[in-house]
Scaffold this motif. Structure first.
Motif, PDB file in Angstrom:
ATOM      1  N   LEU A  65      -7.323   5.218   5.950  1.00 32.97           N
ATOM      2  CA  LEU A  65      -8.045   6.488   5.713  1.00 32.97           C
ATOM      3  C   LEU A  65      -8.114   7.447   4.461  1.00 32.97           C
ATOM      4  N   GLU A  66      -6.713   7.231   3.910  1.00 37.71           N
ATOM      5  CA  GLU A  66      -6.243   7.776   3.006  1.00 37.71           C
ATOM      6  C   GLU A  66      -5.936   7.357   1.621  1.00 37.71           C
ATOM      7  N   THR A  67      -7.132   6.367   1.353  1.00 40.63           N
ATOM      8  CA  THR A  67      -6.962   5.476   0.073  1.00 40.63           C
ATOM      9  C   THR A  67      -8.077   5.885  -0.988  1.00 40.63           C
ATOM     10  N   ASN A  68      -9.012   6.863  -0.668  1.00 42.70           N
ATOM     11  CA  ASN A  68      -9.952   7.155  -1.804  1.00 42.70           C
ATOM     12  C   ASN A  68      -9.507   8.414  -2.762  1.00 42.70           C
ATOM     13  N   PRO A  69      -9.352   8.158  -3.954  1.00 42.38           N
ATOM     14  CA  PRO A  69      -8.790   9.162  -4.754  1.00 42.38           C
ATOM     15  C   PRO A  69      -9.355  10.402  -4.649  1.00 42.38           C
ATOM     16  N   GLY A  70     -10.708  10.448  -4.393  1.00 51.53           N
ATOM     17  CA  GLY A  70     -11.430  11.639  -4.255  1.00 51.53           C
ATOM     18  C   GLY A  70     -11.045  12.526  -3.113  1.00 51.53           C
ATOM     19  N   ASN A  71     -10.735  12.172  -2.156  1.00 54.04           N
ATOM     20  CA  ASN A  71     -10.333  12.817  -0.891  1.00 54.04           C
ATOM     21  C   ASN A  71      -8.971  12.648  -0.183  1.00 54.04           C
ATOM     22  N   ALA A  72      -8.107  11.782  -0.797  1.00 52.60           N
ATOM     23  CA  ALA A  72      -6.910  11.345  -0.082  1.00 52.60           C
ATOM     24  C   ALA A  72      -5.974  12.475  -0.102  1.00 52.60           C
ATOM     25  N   ARG A  73      -5.024  12.656   1.051  1.00 49.85           N
ATOM     26  CA  ARG A  73      -4.068  13.748   1.077  1.00 49.85           C
ATOM     27  C   ARG A  73      -2.793  12.718   0.836  1.00 49.85           C
ATOM     28  N   ALA A  74      -1.604  13.650   0.412  1.00 50.21           N
ATOM     29  CA  ALA A  74      -0.247  13.147   0.489  1.00 50.21           C
ATOM     30  C   ALA A  74       0.189  12.838   1.685  1.00 50.21           C
ATOM     31  N   MET A  75       0.847  11.987   2.048  1.00 50.23           N
ATOM     32  CA  MET A  75       1.683  11.451   3.298  1.00 50.23           C
ATOM     33  C   MET A  75       3.065  11.369   3.184  1.00 50.23           C
ATOM     34  N   PRO A 127      -1.201  11.169  -3.392  1.00 54.79           N
ATOM     35  CA  PRO A 127      -2.510  10.522  -3.390  1.00 54.79           C
ATOM     36  C   PRO A 127      -2.409   9.202  -4.403  1.00 54.79           C
ATOM     37  N   PRO A 128      -3.440   8.281  -4.299  1.00 55.96           N
ATOM     38  CA  PRO A 128      -3.504   7.222  -4.981  1.00 55.96           C
ATOM     39  C   PRO A 128      -3.960   7.861  -6.315  1.00 55.96           C
ATOM     40  N   PRO A 129      -3.631   6.781  -7.353  1.00 51.52           N
ATOM     41  CA  PRO A 129      -4.072   7.268  -8.715  1.00 51.52           C
ATOM     42  C   PRO A 129      -5.495   7.150  -9.180  1.00 51.52           C
ATOM     43  N   ILE A 130      -5.884   8.076  -9.890  1.00 51.59           N
ATOM     44  CA  ILE A 130      -7.308   8.223 -10.459  1.00 51.59           C
ATOM     45  C   ILE A 130      -7.489   7.096 -11.401  1.00 51.59           C
ATOM     46  N   THR A 133      -7.696  -4.126  -1.670  1.00 46.39           N
ATOM     47  CA  THR A 133      -8.090  -2.777  -1.669  1.00 46.39           C
ATOM     48  C   THR A 133      -6.835  -1.896  -1.626  1.00 46.39           C
ATOM     49  N   GLU A 134      -6.038  -2.318  -0.870  1.00 44.60           N
ATOM     50  CA  GLU A 134      -4.644  -1.160  -0.634  1.00 44.60           C
ATOM     51  C   GLU A 134      -4.015  -1.437  -2.257  1.00 44.60           C
ATOM     52  N   HIS A 135      -3.944  -2.026  -2.910  1.00 45.98           N
ATOM     53  CA  HIS A 135      -3.517  -2.275  -4.184  1.00 45.98           C
ATOM     54  C   HIS A 135      -4.368  -1.667  -5.289  1.00 45.98           C
ATOM     55  N   GLU A 136      -5.506  -2.128  -5.309  1.00 42.38           N
ATOM     56  CA  GLU A 136      -6.089  -1.909  -6.705  1.00 42.38           C
ATOM     57  C   GLU A 136      -7.236  -0.762  -6.415  1.00 42.38           C
ATOM     58  N   GLY A 137      -7.467  -0.666  -5.108  1.00 39.24           N
ATOM     59  CA  GLY A 137      -8.419   0.539  -4.783  1.00 39.24           C
ATOM     60  C   GLY A 137      -9.939  -0.069  -4.572  1.00 39.24           C
ATOM     61  N   GLU A 146     -19.183   9.326  -3.971  1.00 43.93           N
ATOM     62  CA  GLU A 146     -17.756   8.418  -4.097  1.00 43.93           C
ATOM     63  C   GLU A 146     -16.780   9.264  -3.772  1.00 43.93           C
ATOM     64  N   ALA A 147     -16.602  10.646  -4.120  1.00 47.25           N
ATOM     65  CA  ALA A 147     -15.393  11.329  -3.793  1.00 47.25           C
ATOM     66  C   ALA A 147     -15.247  11.771  -2.436  1.00 47.25           C
ATOM     67  N   ALA A 148     -16.570  11.661  -1.487  1.00 50.36           N
ATOM     68  CA  ALA A 148     -16.464  12.236  -0.564  1.00 50.36           C
ATOM     69  C   ALA A 148     -16.195  11.064   0.660  1.00 50.36           C
TER      70      ALA A 148
END
Length: 771
Positions: A353-363, A380-383, A445-449, A499-501
């Motif tokens: 659930l925390e894979t979108n760079p627009g809203n992901a949080r640190a873990m 969070p994932p890279p931009i 998806t987990e690697h490239e997004g 996209e960000a949400a």
């Protein structure tokens, strides 16, 4: 939905990788190949390397090979970069071949996970390695990223280690390891690296390199997106959300009446509000209204009315959420997920659930207890890269061939020392990155997004012309124009805000999202422009096609089928039954039928003979024996005979791997009670072999496995007309492979149906007469 919106042009809140001031060593210029020896360094005038890259693959200077991309990107930033490819890992000496790096080690296992590269889905050691000259096997260790990191530390103890690549990316938290059948720690802990860069790492790596060049200590670099590292405590100023447990069932608190005053609320609870802190509500002090509309309230001595505001109890708990950039989610610890499968599934669900760079949080995930306790912190994932940045990466001066040390006695790379992986992509063009399909068995998806990063049309055309003019052996055919998928070029959300949400795991399951653009016009334009280039005879499409997207654009299917299919087009329905398809997050077989109709229509219009080749997976979580039997019947009815069978391979961090390990479905939410959905998992060699046998129902060697299902109670015997009838048990030895006979099924790996008017003969028993 089909209006064209170029997602590649969305603004990205990140410093452009082209905006850094080049490092002083830029004056040395561009190397024809990144050096692999001291002699090559001396020819370039170098006395040392700023960065040394260590990889488990042979060095091929091509944009499809990760180490070449990273090396050329760092070189363009002004750093002197050397490569140590497939070193002997038995000691640290081979890691000293280029001397001590001035800045850091860059370590990767290679383009593939080293365990998947070395072992089959049945855990058997492979005899070859596609990323090694001559396909020679055993040129890299198990868990190569860990082994290489340890040897780098032994070679030069004080040099920082930056780990990257898909092997590290998919092991960034505690993960199930299929080969040892247990949960392993984060690779950050096992490799003892200073930084792990996950995902496409160009943006993060360029920033890290420049900060290390500025003499910033590596332990202070903790704010770069797409990095993971070890720290002891959560720093001040961060808001920690504890997600180390799943929700527990219990009583639900009654809703608070939003119109209830404080005193009424206290009275309902059997108390009183009388006291120094008593408040009076406006409603309590209100008087019946007069005809004039004014309240008959007694004014105070100074002629004013007393007005008191009371907070709404229903809104008391609705506090403003902490900012995303200062929020960290605490996952269940390694010790918890190792011993509790429910918490493992929960951690996997939260991470996805925390894979979108627009809203992901640190873990953060704790490893160890007591004095050895430390946290693995994931930013969070890279931009994603912009189109301009993608062009910058792919326009770098790649030699597009293996390093000269791999050449044979004739100075060529297509003989005995041929590297199969390079041969496969030798004449191919990568046009995009990312995938929003979200297939649970896949790790792209987990690697490239999920956000698609596309190159510009001009950049792609320039590379086609470079292949035509510079690559030895080019005969006029581009073998592929694609990427992780063939037809997601420039597709994405309608607006940057959407996209960000978004937090959906897939944009095309269970159906195509209404906010997703599916316009294929830019891709059609590239196909037409590419095949019009002088000297290019044909452009084939070899990447995986999302046919559920393709049918949204019949014009694209027409262009593809009539100009870019070399006789056979491979697509991957993966299954026909709803049970496994819902666990895979794949569309129903009806989409395949729609695509097949279009495919056959445009093939007939072109006057060609072309065939669709569907691929399927055996033994995927959620697949019953009945499902596989139904798939075998579908194959037989449609005239397909699979030559090669793909069995589910539990790769680290994939959602389907979590199903395999926990027998729970993280797509439906994780619970300890009956609300949690259980998944039928195909474990054990016998059942996995049975599911593979269903896909090759026509092979006599598989009949002993399938024949018991023909008896009373077997799933095949319950089918109307027994369409999948298995011959009686073969008592004599059946040859593993028989030579082709006239009129029999053509065997190329496609499963091509028999030629018109010719009936295939049934397999004959071997001749056991004595000579």
């Amino acid at each position: 939905m089909n209006a064209f919106v170029d997602v590649s042009l969305f603004p990205r809140a990140a410093k452009p990788i082209t905006s850094y001031r080049p490092f002083w060593a830029k004056r040395f210029g561009t190397a024809p190949f990144l050096p692999m020896s001291r002699a090559e360094m001396e020819q370039l005038g170098w006395d040392s390397c700023d960065i040394v890259l260590v990889t488990g693959d042979a060095y091929v200077d091509h944009p499809s090979f990760g180490m070449a991309v990273i090396g050329r990107t760092l070189e363009a930033q002004g750093f002197r970069v050397g490569i140590i490819a497939q070193p002997d890992w038995q000691s640290a000496e081979p890691f000293k071949a280029l001397g001590k790096p001035n800045l850091f080690w860059g370590v990767t296992a290679g383009n593939m996970d080293s365990m998947i590269n070395r072992y089959t889905a049945d855990r058997k050691i492979r005899s070859d390695d596609a990323y090694t000259p001559g396909a020679e096997g055993n040129r890299r260790p198990d868990r190569a990223a860990i082994v290489y990191s340890q040897r780098c530390r032994e070679a030069y103890k004080d040099v920082p280690i930056v780990l990257g690549g898909i092997e590290g990316s998919l092991r960034r938290i505690a993960h199930y390891d299929y080969w040892s059948d247990k949960v392993r720690r984060s690779i950050v802990v096992d490799a003892k690296c200073d930084l792990l860069l996950f995902g496409n790492a160009e943006r993060a790596l360029v920033e890290v390199a420049h900060r290390l060049a500025a003499r910033e200590p590596v332990e202070n670099i903790t704010d770069v997106r797409g990095t993971a590292f070890v720290r002891r405590t959560t720093p001040e100023g961060w808001f920690e959300i504890d997600s180390s447990e799943v929700d527990q069932p219990g009583p639900v608190e009654a809703h608070i009446n939003p119109y209830q005053t404080t005193s009424e609320q206290a009275a309902a609870a059997g108390g009183s509000c009388s006291g120094p802190d008593t408040t009076i509500s406006i409603a309590d002090s209100a008087q019946p209204a007069r005809a004039s509309g004014q309240n008959d309230a007694k004014p105070a001595s100074d002629g004013t009315h007393k007005l008191t505001f009371v907070p709404n109890p229903a809104l008391m708990g609705k506090r403003k959420l902490p900012p995303l950039e200062r929020t960290v989610i605490r996952l269940p610890s390694y010790e918890q997920v190792k011993s509790d499968e429910v918490l493992y599934a929960h951690a996997n669900r939260v991470m996805h659930l925390e894979t979108n760079p627009g809203n992901a949080r640190a873990m953060v995930q704790a490893h160890g207890e007591g004095t050895t306790a430390r946290d693995v912190w994931l930013n969070p994932p890279p931009i994603p890269l912009t189109t301009a940045e993608m062009d910058y990466i792919f326009d770098l001066p790649y030699a597009r061939s293996p390093h000269p040390r791999y050449a044979d006695e004739k100075g060529r790379h297509d003989g005995a020392t041929k590297i199969p992986a390079w041969e496969m992509i030798r004449f191919s063009i990568n046009i995009m990155r990312g995938c929003f399909g979200g297939c649970t068995f896949c790790s792209i998806t987990e690697h490239e997004g999920r956000i698609i990063q596309s190159r510009s049309e001009d950049s792609i055309i320039r590379e086609i012309e470079d292949v035509r003019d510079k690559v030895q052996g080019f005969t006029g055919t581009i073998s592929d124009l694609g990427g992780p998928t063939a037809n997601m070029y420039r597709l994405g959300c309608r607006t940057p805000e959407i996209e960000a949400a978004c937090r959906k795991p897939s944009c095309v399951y269970p159906g195509i999202c209404q906010n997703l653009t599916t316009n294929h016009d830019p891709l059609i334009k590239i196909y037409k422009r590419g095949r019009a280039i002088k000297g290019v005879k044909k452009i084939l499409i070899g990447s995986g096609l999302r046919y559920d997207l393709a049918i949204q654009s019949p014009e694209y299917v027409k262009e593809l089928v009539q100009h870019h299919v070399g006789g056979y087009l491979k697509i991957a329905p993966e299954h026909t039954e709803a049970g496994p398809l819902t666990k895979m997050m794949k569309p129903g077989i009806g989409n395949y039928d729609k695509f097949k109709t279009l495919f056959e229509k445009y093939t007939a219009e072109a006057g060609k003979k072309q065939y669709l080749i569907p691929y399927f997976i055996a033994a995927h979580p959620g697949t019953s024996d009945e499902d596989m039997m139904n798939l075998a019947i579908w194959l037989k009815k449609n005239g397909f005979r699979a030559d090669q069978v793909q069995t589910f391979y539990p790769s680290p961090m994939a959602t389907a791997t979590t199903m395999f390990h926990t027998r729970l479905n993280p797509l439906k939410g994780i619970h300890r009670d009956e609300r949690g959905e259980k998944v039928d998992v195909v474990r054990g060699e016998k059942r996995r072999r049975l599911h593979k046998a269903f896909l090759r129902y026509h092979d006599p060697a598989n009949w002993p496995l399938l024949q018991p299902l023909n008896t009373s109670g077997g799933c095949a015997s319950r089918k109307k007309d027994n369409f999948l009838t298995i011959p009686s048990m073969v008592t004599e030895k059946v040859p593993s492979k028989a030579g082709p006979k006239p009129g029999q099924i053509q065997t190329q790996h496609t499963g091509l149906p028999p030629r018109a008017g010719i009936q295939g003969k049934k397999p004959q028993k071997p001749n056991t007469s004595k000579r």
